[in-house]
Write a protein that holds these residues in place. Structure first.
Motif, PDB file in Angstrom:
ATOM      1  N   ASP A  61       0.859  -1.181   0.000  1.00  0.00           N
ATOM      2  CA  ASP A  61       0.000   0.000   0.000  1.00  0.00           C
ATOM      3  C   ASP A  61       0.899   1.235   0.000  1.00  0.00           C
ATOM      4  O   ASP A  61       2.065   1.168   0.400  1.00  0.00           O
ATOM      5  CB  ASP A  61      -0.923   0.012   1.227  1.00  0.00           C
ATOM      6  CG  ASP A  61      -2.150   0.895   1.026  1.00  0.00           C
ATOM      7  OD1 ASP A  61      -2.268   1.501  -0.057  1.00  0.00           O
ATOM      8  OD2 ASP A  61      -2.982   0.980   1.946  1.00  0.00           O
ATOM      9  N   PHE A  62       0.353   2.360  -0.440  1.00  0.00           N
ATOM     10  CA  PHE A  62       1.135   3.590  -0.465  1.00  0.00           C
ATOM     11  C   PHE A  62       0.221   4.750  -0.806  1.00  0.00           C
ATOM     12  O   PHE A  62      -0.909   4.578  -1.258  1.00  0.00           O
ATOM     13  CB  PHE A  62       2.272   3.508  -1.498  1.00  0.00           C
ATOM     14  CG  PHE A  62       1.792   3.537  -2.931  1.00  0.00           C
ATOM     15  CD1 PHE A  62       1.682   4.740  -3.622  1.00  0.00           C
ATOM     16  CD2 PHE A  62       1.431   2.373  -3.588  1.00  0.00           C
ATOM     17  CE1 PHE A  62       1.210   4.782  -4.934  1.00  0.00           C
ATOM     18  CE2 PHE A  62       0.964   2.403  -4.898  1.00  0.00           C
ATOM     19  CZ  PHE A  62       0.856   3.602  -5.567  1.00  0.00           C
TER      20      PHE A  62
ATOM     21  N   ILE B  46       6.960  16.255  -3.631  1.00  0.00           N
ATOM     22  CA  ILE B  46       6.196  15.011  -3.639  1.00  0.00           C
ATOM     23  C   ILE B  46       6.289  14.372  -2.257  1.00  0.00           C
ATOM     24  O   ILE B  46       7.373  14.306  -1.664  1.00  0.00           O
ATOM     25  CB  ILE B  46       6.753  14.027  -4.698  1.00  0.00           C
ATOM     26  CG1 ILE B  46       6.590  14.621  -6.105  1.00  0.00           C
ATOM     27  CG2 ILE B  46       6.057  12.682  -4.611  1.00  0.00           C
ATOM     28  CD1 ILE B  46       7.240  13.786  -7.190  1.00  0.00           C
ATOM     29  N   ASP B  47       5.159  13.906  -1.751  1.00  0.00           N
ATOM     30  CA  ASP B  47       5.115  13.134  -0.509  1.00  0.00           C
ATOM     31  C   ASP B  47       4.885  11.667  -0.849  1.00  0.00           C
ATOM     32  O   ASP B  47       3.916  11.331  -1.556  1.00  0.00           O
ATOM     33  CB  ASP B  47       3.980  13.619   0.394  1.00  0.00           C
ATOM     34  CG  ASP B  47       4.317  14.915   1.114  1.00  0.00           C
ATOM     35  OD1 ASP B  47       5.479  15.360   1.012  1.00  0.00           O
ATOM     36  OD2 ASP B  47       3.418  15.469   1.761  1.00  0.00           O
ATOM     37  N   LEU B  48       5.764  10.801  -0.365  1.00  0.00           N
ATOM     38  CA  LEU B  48       5.588   9.353  -0.487  1.00  0.00           C
ATOM     39  C   LEU B  48       5.291   8.815   0.897  1.00  0.00           C
ATOM     40  O   LEU B  48       6.114   8.932   1.809  1.00  0.00           O
ATOM     41  CB  LEU B  48       6.845   8.697  -1.062  1.00  0.00           C
ATOM     42  CG  LEU B  48       6.868   7.163  -1.081  1.00  0.00           C
ATOM     43  CD1 LEU B  48       5.697   6.600  -1.888  1.00  0.00           C
ATOM     44  CD2 LEU B  48       8.196   6.652  -1.623  1.00  0.00           C
ATOM     45  N   ILE B  49       4.100   8.251   1.068  1.00  0.00           N
ATOM     46  CA  ILE B  49       3.659   7.752   2.371  1.00  0.00           C
ATOM     47  C   ILE B  49       3.465   6.248   2.264  1.00  0.00           C
ATOM     48  O   ILE B  49       2.728   5.755   1.396  1.00  0.00           O
ATOM     49  CB  ILE B  49       2.349   8.429   2.808  1.00  0.00           C
ATOM     50  CG1 ILE B  49       2.470   9.953   2.687  1.00  0.00           C
ATOM     51  CG2 ILE B  49       1.982   8.032   4.226  1.00  0.00           C
ATOM     52  CD1 ILE B  49       1.141  10.683   2.780  1.00  0.00           C
ATOM     53  N   LEU B  50       4.116   5.514   3.139  1.00  0.00           N
ATOM     54  CA  LEU B  50       4.026   4.052   3.164  1.00  0.00           C
ATOM     55  C   LEU B  50       3.501   3.588   4.514  1.00  0.00           C
ATOM     56  O   LEU B  50       3.617   4.310   5.517  1.00  0.00           O
ATOM     57  CB  LEU B  50       5.404   3.441   2.893  1.00  0.00           C
ATOM     58  CG  LEU B  50       5.989   3.702   1.497  1.00  0.00           C
ATOM     59  CD1 LEU B  50       7.452   3.295   1.442  1.00  0.00           C
ATOM     60  CD2 LEU B  50       5.187   2.980   0.438  1.00  0.00           C
TER      61      LEU B  50
ATOM     62  N   LYS C 132      13.793   1.783  -1.085  1.00  0.00           N
ATOM     63  CA  LYS C 132      13.770   1.337  -2.477  1.00  0.00           C
ATOM     64  C   LYS C 132      12.649   2.041  -3.250  1.00  0.00           C
ATOM     65  O   LYS C 132      12.824   2.410  -4.413  1.00  0.00           O
ATOM     66  CB  LYS C 132      13.565  -0.179  -2.543  1.00  0.00           C
ATOM     67  CG  LYS C 132      14.791  -1.005  -2.216  1.00  0.00           C
ATOM     68  CD  LYS C 132      14.478  -2.490  -2.382  1.00  0.00           C
ATOM     69  CE  LYS C 132      15.671  -3.359  -2.064  1.00  0.00           C
ATOM     70  NZ  LYS C 132      15.353  -4.809  -2.222  1.00  0.00           N
ATOM     71  N   ALA C 133      11.496   2.207  -2.609  1.00  0.00           N
ATOM     72  CA  ALA C 133      10.372   2.872  -3.258  1.00  0.00           C
ATOM     73  C   ALA C 133      10.709   4.323  -3.560  1.00  0.00           C
ATOM     74  O   ALA C 133      10.441   4.825  -4.660  1.00  0.00           O
ATOM     75  CB  ALA C 133       9.125   2.779  -2.383  1.00  0.00           C
ATOM     76  N   LYS C 134      11.302   5.006  -2.583  1.00  0.00           N
ATOM     77  CA  LYS C 134      11.693   6.403  -2.801  1.00  0.00           C
ATOM     78  C   LYS C 134      12.723   6.511  -3.915  1.00  0.00           C
ATOM     79  O   LYS C 134      12.638   7.390  -4.790  1.00  0.00           O
ATOM     80  CB  LYS C 134      12.253   6.992  -1.510  1.00  0.00           C
ATOM     81  CG  LYS C 134      12.697   8.443  -1.654  1.00  0.00           C
ATOM     82  CD  LYS C 134      13.264   8.992  -0.344  1.00  0.00           C
ATOM     83  CE  LYS C 134      13.741  10.438  -0.532  1.00  0.00           C
ATOM     84  NZ  LYS C 134      14.317  10.976   0.723  1.00  0.00           N
ATOM     85  N   GLU C 135      13.689   5.598  -3.912  1.00  0.00           N
ATOM     86  CA  GLU C 135      14.725   5.608  -4.949  1.00  0.00           C
ATOM     87  C   GLU C 135      14.128   5.329  -6.323  1.00  0.00           C
ATOM     88  O   GLU C 135      14.551   5.920  -7.322  1.00  0.00           O
ATOM     89  CB  GLU C 135      15.791   4.564  -4.616  1.00  0.00           C
ATOM     90  CG  GLU C 135      16.962   4.557  -5.588  1.00  0.00           C
ATOM     91  CD  GLU C 135      18.013   3.531  -5.220  1.00  0.00           C
ATOM     92  OE1 GLU C 135      19.040   3.443  -5.918  1.00  0.00           O
ATOM     93  OE2 GLU C 135      17.805   2.790  -4.230  1.00  0.00           O
ATOM     94  N   ALA C 136      13.128   4.452  -6.385  1.00  0.00           N
ATOM     95  CA  ALA C 136      12.493   4.125  -7.663  1.00  0.00           C
ATOM     96  C   ALA C 136      11.799   5.346  -8.257  1.00  0.00           C
ATOM     97  O   ALA C 136      11.891   5.605  -9.468  1.00  0.00           O
ATOM     98  CB  ALA C 136      11.503   2.986  -7.476  1.00  0.00           C
ATOM     99  N   VAL C 137      11.097   6.101  -7.411  1.00  0.00           N
ATOM    100  CA  VAL C 137      10.438   7.318  -7.896  1.00  0.00           C
ATOM    101  C   VAL C 137      11.484   8.345  -8.330  1.00  0.00           C
ATOM    102  O   VAL C 137      11.354   8.993  -9.370  1.00  0.00           O
ATOM    103  CB  VAL C 137       9.516   7.912  -6.811  1.00  0.00           C
ATOM    104  CG1 VAL C 137       8.911   9.231  -7.280  1.00  0.00           C
ATOM    105  CG2 VAL C 137       8.408   6.931  -6.452  1.00  0.00           C
TER     106      VAL C 137
ATOM    107  N   ALA D 147       9.661  13.603  -0.191  1.00  0.00           N
ATOM    108  CA  ALA D 147       9.647  13.424   1.263  1.00  0.00           C
ATOM    109  C   ALA D 147       9.030  12.073   1.581  1.00  0.00           C
ATOM    110  O   ALA D 147       7.898  11.783   1.173  1.00  0.00           O
ATOM    111  CB  ALA D 147       8.861  14.549   1.924  1.00  0.00           C
ATOM    112  N   LEU D 148       9.768  11.236   2.285  1.00  0.00           N
ATOM    113  CA  LEU D 148       9.298   9.890   2.641  1.00  0.00           C
ATOM    114  C   LEU D 148       8.905   9.854   4.104  1.00  0.00           C
ATOM    115  O   LEU D 148       9.641  10.326   4.979  1.00  0.00           O
ATOM    116  CB  LEU D 148      10.402   8.868   2.375  1.00  0.00           C
ATOM    117  CG  LEU D 148      10.161   7.446   2.897  1.00  0.00           C
ATOM    118  CD1 LEU D 148       8.984   6.795   2.184  1.00  0.00           C
ATOM    119  CD2 LEU D 148      11.427   6.603   2.742  1.00  0.00           C
TER     120      LEU D 148
END
Length: 413
Positions: free
Chosen positions: A346-347, A357-361, A372-377, A391-392
């Protein structure tokens, strides 16, 4: 019941009669001809368009529809009166019902249907979801954030029981009441179906339909693994019933009642539909531009239906990220995240500023998977020569009545 039975059997008959794309085109041509000659001239908005070709009619969006609402419905109900009726501050017009959208994009819309059209809608819906009705009965739990007169129509049909559960009551309250009702069919947003699957509740389910939100493979996998039932998608909006998935799980557009044009989305293989309902006579829905992004299938479905198959509903036009003068579609961003690590289930990815950009996990996501998800984006954007600050953070991702949009452009620019 005549409109219901007529629509039900017509839908089944057309499913047998229309075998090729050419058959579908001929059927739609007949519907559009009737629309141009009989239906549209009755609406003041189109009164001046004499001898106009269908493809020359103006394309409309929600703002234009609401600005000209009284000229686009047969009883002449104004938008102001419509909102008063919908909110219970004015009496219903005899023979008509007023409904409204949930306002996902912050712009709510009204619709008007006659009592006959409500029955016809039920007939089409049942023929596409329960074609063996009334031999097969159904005990349906409908879990949505907004009730409608359309659903109340189904609640009083013989051999069909429907109970509405208001998503605004919260999942705990809904899940506490479901075991006593014992539904064999559930229609709900994917997030609710997933929560039901993860909760482990035992229900005598025979059918599962997702609706009101995009059916993400992340959720579909969890739901089907738990219940061992294929999740079928219902694509419906204020504008009408647009598509229903077949037994193979393929979403087919409802081309027996609607004509679809498709506008290409630059830089992708996605399209945005422009719809025309050639069966409605109470409210005009003609060359109406939807806000959805879809990917059309180029291969026929094993079920044999000639209706256009859709590979996926990829999101909404207002969730296209705008970064460094470029447009990035939600599906590309989503795939970058979920492909980064299989432990990501989920994210939320939100554009909050011109380059923010905000990445929320989920809070239980392993730290290395989150990175890894942040690096992929970041790698995706770098490959497009886009510079952005990502921002993670990790937190509990709750399920609310608000429509779930995993990729969302909050910043409007």
């Amino acid at each position: 019941m005549i409109p219901f039975l007529s629509a039900f059997f017509r839908t089944l008959w057309l499913a047998r009669l229309l075998k090729t794309r050419e058959d579908v085109a001929r059927w739609q041509a007949r519907g559009l001809k009737r629309l141009m000659r009989k239906t549209l001239p009755a609406f003041p908005y189109y009164a001046h368009l004499h001898d106009c070709r269908f493809d020359a009619l103006p394309v409309m969006d929600k703002a234009q529809l609401m600005a000209n609402f009284a000229q686009l419905n047969a009883p002449g109900i104004t938008a102001d009166e419509g909102w008063k009726i919908f909110s219970g501050h004015a009496p219903q017009r005899r023979g008509y019902s007023i409904g409204a959208s949930t306002g996902t994009s912050g712009n709510r819309g009204l619709y008007v249907v006659s009592d006959q059209e409500r029955q016809a809608w039920l007939g089409v819906m049942l023929a596409k979801t329960l074609p063996r009705f009334p031999r097969d009965t159904a005990r349906i739990a409908l879990i949505l954030p907004l009730n409608s007169a359309l659903y109340k129509t189904a609640a009083v049909t013989p051999r069909l029981t429907l109970r509405f559960f208001d998503l605004n009551d919260g999942l705990e309250a809904i899940f506490a009441r479901l075991p006593d009702y014992r539904p064999d069919t559930i229609i709900a947003p994917p997030k609710v179906l997933r929560a039901l699957a993860e909760q482990g509740m035992n229900l005598p389910l025979r059918r599962i339909f997702s609706g009101a939100e995009v059916l993400d493979p992340l959720d579909k996998t969890v739901i089907e693994a738990r219940f061992h039932i294929r999740v079928r998608e219902i694509y419906m909006a204020t504008e009408g019933l647009l598509g229903v998935a077949c037994d193979h799980g393929t979403l087919h557009l409802c081309e027996d009642v609607m004509h679809f044009d498709f506008e290409a989305v630059a830089g992708s293989d996605l399209v945005s539909p422009v719809i025309t309902d050639f069966t409605r006579t109470t409210q005009a829905m003609c060359r109406y531009r939807m806000n959805d992004l879809m990917r059309l299938s180029q291969t026929p479905c094993p079920c044999g239906s000639p209706y256009q198959a859709v590979t996926e509903i990829a999101g909404r036009c207002d969730d296209l990220f705008q970064l460094s003068g470029q447009t990035i579609t939600p599906d590309i961003l989503r795939n970058a995240i979920v492909d980064a690590d299989r432990r990501i289930t989920d994210f939320r990815l939100n554009q909050t500023g011109p380059s923010d950009i905000d990445l929320i996990l989920p809070i239980d996501t392993p730290p290395e998977a989150a990175l890894k998800a942040k690096e992929a984006v970041s790698n995706l954007l770098s490959g497009l020569n886009i510079t952005a600050h990502i921002a993670l953070r990790q937190e509990t991702l709750s399920t609310s009545a608000r429509k779930l949009r995993r990729v969302e452009r909050i910043w409007k620019g």
